[in-house]
Design a protein around this motif. Structure first.
Motif, PDB file in Angstrom:
ATOM      1  N   SER A  89       0.849  -1.185   0.000  1.00  0.00           N
ATOM      2  CA  SER A  89       0.000   0.000   0.000  1.00  0.00           C
ATOM      3  C   SER A  89       0.886   1.236   0.000  1.00  0.00           C
ATOM      4  O   SER A  89       2.101   1.149   0.208  1.00  0.00           O
ATOM      5  CB  SER A  89      -0.914   0.016   1.228  1.00  0.00           C
ATOM      6  OG  SER A  89      -0.147   0.127   2.422  1.00  0.00           O
ATOM      7  N   GLU A 131      -4.574   2.133  -8.816  1.00  0.00           N
ATOM      8  CA  GLU A 131      -5.891   2.055  -9.447  1.00  0.00           C
ATOM      9  C   GLU A 131      -6.949   2.702  -8.554  1.00  0.00           C
ATOM     10  O   GLU A 131      -7.821   3.437  -9.033  1.00  0.00           O
ATOM     11  CB  GLU A 131      -6.245   0.592  -9.724  1.00  0.00           C
ATOM     12  CG  GLU A 131      -7.556   0.412 -10.470  1.00  0.00           C
ATOM     13  CD  GLU A 131      -7.898  -1.044 -10.679  1.00  0.00           C
ATOM     14  OE1 GLU A 131      -8.550  -1.373 -11.685  1.00  0.00           O
ATOM     15  OE2 GLU A 131      -7.514  -1.870  -9.811  1.00  0.00           O
ATOM     16  N   GLU A 132      -6.850   2.460  -7.258  1.00  0.00           N
ATOM     17  CA  GLU A 132      -7.785   3.077  -6.327  1.00  0.00           C
ATOM     18  C   GLU A 132      -7.627   4.591  -6.328  1.00  0.00           C
ATOM     19  O   GLU A 132      -8.618   5.335  -6.296  1.00  0.00           O
ATOM     20  CB  GLU A 132      -7.557   2.518  -4.926  1.00  0.00           C
ATOM     21  CG  GLU A 132      -7.809   1.014  -4.805  1.00  0.00           C
ATOM     22  CD  GLU A 132      -7.444   0.487  -3.434  1.00  0.00           C
ATOM     23  OE1 GLU A 132      -7.008   1.300  -2.584  1.00  0.00           O
ATOM     24  OE2 GLU A 132      -7.580  -0.734  -3.205  1.00  0.00           O
ATOM     25  N   ARG A 135      -9.094   6.098  -9.468  1.00  0.00           N
ATOM     26  CA  ARG A 135     -10.556   6.117  -9.391  1.00  0.00           C
ATOM     27  C   ARG A 135     -11.022   7.342  -8.596  1.00  0.00           C
ATOM     28  O   ARG A 135     -11.986   8.019  -8.971  1.00  0.00           O
ATOM     29  CB  ARG A 135     -11.046   4.823  -8.731  1.00  0.00           C
ATOM     30  CG  ARG A 135     -12.557   4.614  -8.845  1.00  0.00           C
ATOM     31  CD  ARG A 135     -12.989   3.315  -8.187  1.00  0.00           C
ATOM     32  NE  ARG A 135     -12.337   2.171  -8.790  1.00  0.00           N
ATOM     33  CZ  ARG A 135     -11.509   1.348  -8.144  1.00  0.00           C
ATOM     34  NH1 ARG A 135     -11.217   1.560  -6.879  1.00  0.00           N
ATOM     35  NH2 ARG A 135     -10.955   0.324  -8.767  1.00  0.00           N
ATOM     36  N   GLN A 136     -10.296   7.631  -7.511  1.00  0.00           N
ATOM     37  CA  GLN A 136     -10.640   8.804  -6.706  1.00  0.00           C
ATOM     38  C   GLN A 136     -10.334  10.099  -7.466  1.00  0.00           C
ATOM     39  O   GLN A 136     -11.109  11.069  -7.399  1.00  0.00           O
ATOM     40  CB  GLN A 136      -9.848   8.776  -5.394  1.00  0.00           C
ATOM     41  CG  GLN A 136     -10.155   9.933  -4.447  1.00  0.00           C
ATOM     42  CD  GLN A 136     -11.618   9.967  -4.020  1.00  0.00           C
ATOM     43  OE1 GLN A 136     -12.200   8.928  -3.689  1.00  0.00           O
ATOM     44  NE2 GLN A 136     -12.229  11.153  -4.045  1.00  0.00           N
TER      45      GLN A 136
END
Length: 498
Positions: A89, A131-132, A135-136
């Motif tokens: 992360s 990717e997260e 998206r945000q």
């Protein structure tokens, strides 16, 4: 129970945990019921047959993919060596979302558009957390989908709002390369890969200097100095191989280390990897789906560095220098040479005075850490962990005071070769340059141009004189020959003002 079975099956597929005495499926085998009815017994037999068949199939798969799995395992560093694991992360990478967002925006501003995996390759970060974030960023209207990309990915493009934000970031710093590594992680890596953790033996030194002719006495003096991992003076007459020795010292230590491409300190980016001083040594690609060795791509594997600086050395080379046009800071020479060797060649002939250099390094040499000033006014502590070699043809006591000499514990005089060593150098160099070695001509050279001229031998003379003869023969269109006349001409040219 199902999840446990899947994990064991995956372990079996990857070839892990297989031994001759232990069945990896014992943990997931069906548990027999407490009653002993005929129906239950028959079900157990069927289950046993199914497991045996599955064992056979998986064994066959492991046999077919064994070479690939072995190659994948061979491409990874040994478990007792340092290597940076891939972060799961952004928090594990010690990166803030705003810092990563800034890099993404600047990258898209420069390129125009890019898929999520393109961005992942550029920033050297795992695709999933990016990717997260993308998206945000789309939800915040910084980027839009321009189209679809393979593997459930999209091609991203900046909006007008995102383009304006990217321009503001670029005004501060144009960098949009690999995401920086936190300073604390770099400090830990230097400690794990330090030269002081290694203790080269006589065999290691013989291997390191295999292509040089060094007498055993010199090797015996170099051994403890290199083993100390601290610093030494190489001094003596010009042409006896001080620089050649210094260049090969690093070979006595471990071959490879990992360094970050860039270091991040409170928003400032310091570029550490330098292609002009660092030689990349990438891991061999194992390939295949069985390779689970995840390496943090923000780091790069290089050959243990040997950085040589000479008369061009200035005080700016020893400090973090920020490029005002790009906003990117460059690491100083001592930081780039950590876990390796830093050679100060022709010491005493730098554009900066020796007092400036010594005052700058007298504390780091003692404490093994240095303080660097950043452009934002912050001062950081960094490792000062390299073998520093001062190479000079001047006497060390004429260059520095006693306090500094005490901090460089080894002072080694690189002496002139003996006549026997001088002759041996000619025998080594002659065939390399295309000559047939002739003892009678060498006798003439030594008697006429060394004994009668009272001229000392130097380790560089055999190579240099043979090169003079070779160039003369090539110019005249004659065969390469060692003759008295050719050496007379070579000596006249080479020692004209010496």
């Amino acid at each position: 129970m199902a999840e446990n079975g899947v994990e064991n099956l995956l372990a079996r597929l990857s070839g892990r945990g297989i031994t001759a005495d232990v069945n990896p499926y014992s943990a997931v085998a069906a548990t027999p019921p407490d009653h002993s009815s005929a129906k239950a017994a028959a079900a157990a037999v069927v289950e046993k047959q199914r497991q045996d068949k599955l064992d056979h199939l998986l064994g066959r798969i492991a046999q077919l993919t064994g070479g690939e799995a072995a190659n994948a395992a061979a491409s990874l560093p040994p478990p007792n060596e340092f290597y940076p694991p891939e972060p799961v992360s952004l928090q594990a990478a010690k990166l803030s979302e705003s810092a990563v967002e800034e890099l993404i925006l600047k990258y898209l501003l420069s390129k125009g558009d890019g898929s999520g995996r393109d961005i992942s390759d550029q920033l050297k970060l795992p695709f999933v957390p990016l990717e997260e974030m993308l998206r945000q960023m789309k939800s915040d209207q910084w980027v839009v989908h321009r189209g679809a990309a393979p593997m459930n990915d999209y091609v991203y493009q900046l909006t007008d709002k995102g383009r304006e934000r990217a321009r503001r970031h670029t005004e501060h710093c144009t960098y949009f390369g690999s995401a920086p590594v936190h300073l604390s992680d770099y400090v830990a890596s230097v400690a794990a890969q330090s030269l002081t953790n290694q203790h080269p033996t006589a065999t290691d030194l013989q291997r390191a200097f295999a292509d040089l002719l060094i007498n055993p006495r010199m090797l015996a003096r170099l051994g403890p100095a290199i083993n100390s991992g601290r610093g030494l003076f190489l001094y003596g007459a010009a042409g006896n191989g001080k620089t050649s020795i210094a260049e090969r010292v690093t070979r006595a230590f471990g071959q490879f280390i990992w360094i970050p491409r860039a270091i991040g300190v409170d928003g400032e980016i310091i570029r550490l990897f330098d292609p002009s001083n660092h030689e990349p040594a990438p891991l061999e690609s194992g390939g295949g789906l069985l390779d689970h060795g995840k390496i943090d791509r923000r780091w790069i594997r290089i050959r243990r560095p040997t950085i040589i600086v000479g008369g061009e050395l200035t005080m700016d080379n020893l400090e973090v220098v920020r490029n005002t046009s790009t906003g990117i800071s460059e690491a100083p020479m001592q930081l780039k040479s950590n876990c390796g060797t830093l050679v100060i060649d022709d010491f005493g002939r730098q554009r900066m005075s020796t007092d400036e250099l010594l005052n700058r390094w007298i504390v780091p040499l003692e404490k093994r850490f240095d303080y660097l000033n950043l452009s934002n006014g912050k001062k950081i502590q960094v490792p000062f962990d390299q073998l520093i070699i001062f190479s000079t043809n001047l006497q060390p006591k004429d260059l520095v005071d006693e306090a500094f000499l005490r901090r460089i514990p080894y002072k080694i005089d690189v002496v002139d070769p003996t006549e026997e060593e001088f002759r041996k150098l000619f025998k080594i160099m002659a065939p390399k340059l295309g000559f047939d070695h002739r003892d009678d001509v060498l006798d003439y050279l030594i008697e006429r141009h060394y004994r009668q001229a009272n001229r000392p031998f130097r380790n560089c003379h055999p190579r240099d004189l043979l090169m003079q003869v070779r160039n003369h023969c090539l110019y005249q269109g004659r065969p390469l020959e060692m003759t008295p006349a050719n050496f007379d001409l070579a000596v006249e040219n080479y020692f004209a003002v010496m």
